[in-house]
Write a protein that holds these residues in place. Structure first.
Motif, PDB file in Angstrom:
ATOM      1  N   SER A  35       0.841  -1.204   0.000  1.00 37.99           N
ATOM      2  CA  SER A  35       0.000   0.000   0.000  1.00 37.99           C
ATOM      3  C   SER A  35       0.878   1.258   0.000  1.00 37.99           C
ATOM      4  O   SER A  35       0.500   2.295  -0.508  1.00 37.99           O
ATOM      5  CB  SER A  35      -0.930   0.003   1.206  1.00 37.99           C
ATOM      6  N   LYS A  36       2.074   1.138   0.563  1.00 31.62           N
ATOM      7  CA  LYS A  36       2.942   2.328   0.606  1.00 31.62           C
ATOM      8  C   LYS A  36       4.212   2.064  -0.220  1.00 31.62           C
ATOM      9  O   LYS A  36       4.850   1.030  -0.067  1.00 31.62           O
ATOM     10  CB  LYS A  36       3.311   2.611   2.061  1.00 31.62           C
ATOM     11  N   ILE A  37       4.536   3.036  -1.070  1.00 32.71           N
ATOM     12  CA  ILE A  37       5.753   2.888  -1.876  1.00 32.71           C
ATOM     13  C   ILE A  37       6.734   3.988  -1.488  1.00 32.71           C
ATOM     14  O   ILE A  37       6.342   5.159  -1.378  1.00 32.71           O
ATOM     15  CB  ILE A  37       5.434   3.012  -3.369  1.00 32.71           C
ATOM     16  N   TYR A  38       7.974   3.614  -1.288  1.00 37.22           N
ATOM     17  CA  TYR A  38       9.018   4.596  -0.990  1.00 37.22           C
ATOM     18  C   TYR A  38       9.839   4.803  -2.247  1.00 37.22           C
ATOM     19  O   TYR A  38      10.486   3.865  -2.722  1.00 37.22           O
ATOM     20  CB  TYR A  38       9.900   4.102   0.164  1.00 37.22           C
ATOM     21  N   LYS A  39       9.806   6.031  -2.770  1.00 35.39           N
ATOM     22  CA  LYS A  39      10.508   6.284  -4.026  1.00 35.39           C
ATOM     23  C   LYS A  39      11.925   6.768  -3.715  1.00 35.39           C
ATOM     24  O   LYS A  39      12.140   7.943  -3.372  1.00 35.39           O
ATOM     25  CB  LYS A  39       9.731   7.329  -4.847  1.00 35.39           C
ATOM     26  N   LEU A  40      12.862   5.848  -3.821  1.00 37.24           N
ATOM     27  CA  LEU A  40      14.266   6.187  -3.545  1.00 37.24           C
ATOM     28  C   LEU A  40      15.074   6.000  -4.836  1.00 37.24           C
ATOM     29  O   LEU A  40      16.210   5.548  -4.823  1.00 37.24           O
ATOM     30  CB  LEU A  40      14.815   5.292  -2.419  1.00 37.24           C
ATOM     31  N   SER A  41      14.455   6.364  -5.945  1.00 38.38           N
ATOM     32  CA  SER A  41      15.066   6.080  -7.248  1.00 38.38           C
ATOM     33  C   SER A  41      15.443   7.321  -8.044  1.00 38.38           C
ATOM     34  O   SER A  41      16.046   7.202  -9.106  1.00 38.38           O
ATOM     35  CB  SER A  41      14.100   5.230  -8.079  1.00 38.38           C
TER      36      SER A  41
END
Ligand SMILES: Cc1ncc(COP(=O)(O)O)c(C=O)c1O
Length: 375
Positions: A35-41
């Motif tokens: 449900s939660k995405i961490y955008k570290l890209s």
């Protein structure tokens, strides 16, 4: 037919071989059951956008039907104050992003019959934009194992056709900086027909004692152009605003090819306001430095191979393929960036996030590394 063998073509040879740039994915493109995405890209600001910039945007939502300022004059004037009058206002060049400044530089100095030097692994647009102008791109790779600039071989690669040398400090994707001594040594050998670009979009995060920006060299009159952006430390990646600065002679020349109305009104207001948001910059830098330290500690614990960084991201070399690694991270809701196309095969770049995002990344790393530690 113009000559015996070659048919007349609508297309430019050098554009037919070019590949479109594959930038980082957006969150919407990601398919995962998390449900939660961490955008570290994409090396974005972990804490958001400068509140002063957001306020300025809100205050300027009226009059969107009126064209913005035709020129970059207001941004130049704000930068002149920001840099405490170190150089003249006319020496700044405003644009719709750091990438756009790089494009200006390529269009201004590169072209068919010219050569441009890059040092891979590095930011892909240097190569792309120069190739789009018809230039030959000469790669003098950074030196293994720690990605130092190969000053001697760059000097050896300079010839009468060379026009631009792209340097990045801190560098994307390695996170390494170029020590002042190396820049001094290189600049001492640069002929008049070559310009050295020092891309410093991550400069706020650098704390190495021998880190140096382009400013002292520009002040001394070297053919050096500093490249900067509001996308990172000011958190304005969505707005598209950036700038360069150089000697008056080079700035005047580049200004002749700047498109009118290039900076949209909201980005301009946001950028000017962000320059004055010292508290936000301090908090961003603190968050990144603390995050870097936390991630180093956790990666040491897990035995991850990585390089210490002067930027808001860290380059790592997983023991599995970057594709498998990326996919495991995604299953855990963490977006990271394989950087083979930046000239770093087998490597992954991860942005430093909030503590919550960093912990999510470490939890995802544990899926890859803990089984190895316990066997
Ligand atoms: C080294 C480097 N230079 C320039 C840029 C361009 O930044 P922007 O076009 O968002 O201003 C980036 C963006 O990631 C970068 O990493």
């Amino acid at each position: 037919m113009t000559d015996q063998n070659k048919p007349v073509s609508l297309f430019k040879d050098y554009l037919e071989v070019a590949e479109p740039y594959k930038g980082g994915k957006t969150i919407d493109e990601i398919k995962t059951n998390k449900s939660k995405i961490y955008k570290l890209s994409s090396n974005e600001n972990p804490i958001g956008a400068s509140p002063k910039a957001v306020e300025a945007i809100k205050n300027h939502l009226e009059n969107l039907h009126i064209y913005p300022d035709r020129t970059d004059k207001r941004l130049r004037s704000a930068l002149y104050n920001f840099y405490e009058e170190a150089i003249d206002e006319s020496q700044f060049i405003g644009a719709s992003s750091g990438s756009e400044i790089i494009d200006h530089i390529a269009r201004a100095f590169a072209g068919v019959g010219c050569e441009v030097i890059v040092s891979n692994p590095c930011f892909k647009p240097y190569d792309m934009f120069s190739s789009w102008c018809g230039s030959k791109v000469v790669d003098v790779p950074l030196l293994a194992p720690n990605f130092q600039l190969d000053v001697d071989n760059i000097i050896a690669a300079i010839n009468d056709k060379t026009r631009i040398i792209f340097l990045t400090s801190p560098n994307n994707p390695t996170g390494t900086h170029i020590p002042k001594g190396d820049i001094d040594r290189l600049l001492a050998k640069i002929p008049e027909h070559v310009v050295v670009v020092l891309d410093e979009v991550y400069y706020h995060f650098a704390d190495a004692e021998d880190y140096v920006s382009a400013m002292p060299y520009v002040k001394e009159g070297y053919n050096v152009i500093g490249v900067n952006s509001f996308s990172k430390t000011y958190g304005l990646a969505a707005m598209r605003i950036g700038y360069g600065y150089t000697t008056k002679k080079l700035a005047d020349y580049i200004h002749t090819i700047c498109k009118p109305f290039l900076i949209d009104a909201l980005s301009l207001e946001a950028g000017i306001a962000a320059l004055g948001d010292k508290a936000f910059v301090e908090l961003t830098v603190k968050t990144v430095k603390e995050g870097r330290k936390y991630l180093y500690g956790e990666m040491d614990r897990l035995g991850v191979k990585y390089w210490k960084s002067q930027a808001n991201f860290i380059l790592i070399k997983p023991e599995i393929s970057p594709e498998s690694f990326e996919s495991i991270m995604l299953q855990e809701g963490v977006m990271v960036r394989p950087v083979g196309n930046f000239g770093a095969p087998g490597c992954i770049r991860v942005s430093v996030g909030t503590q919550e995002a960093n912990e999510a990344f470490v939890a995802a790393l544990e899926k890859v590394y803990l089984p190895k530690l316990t066997t």
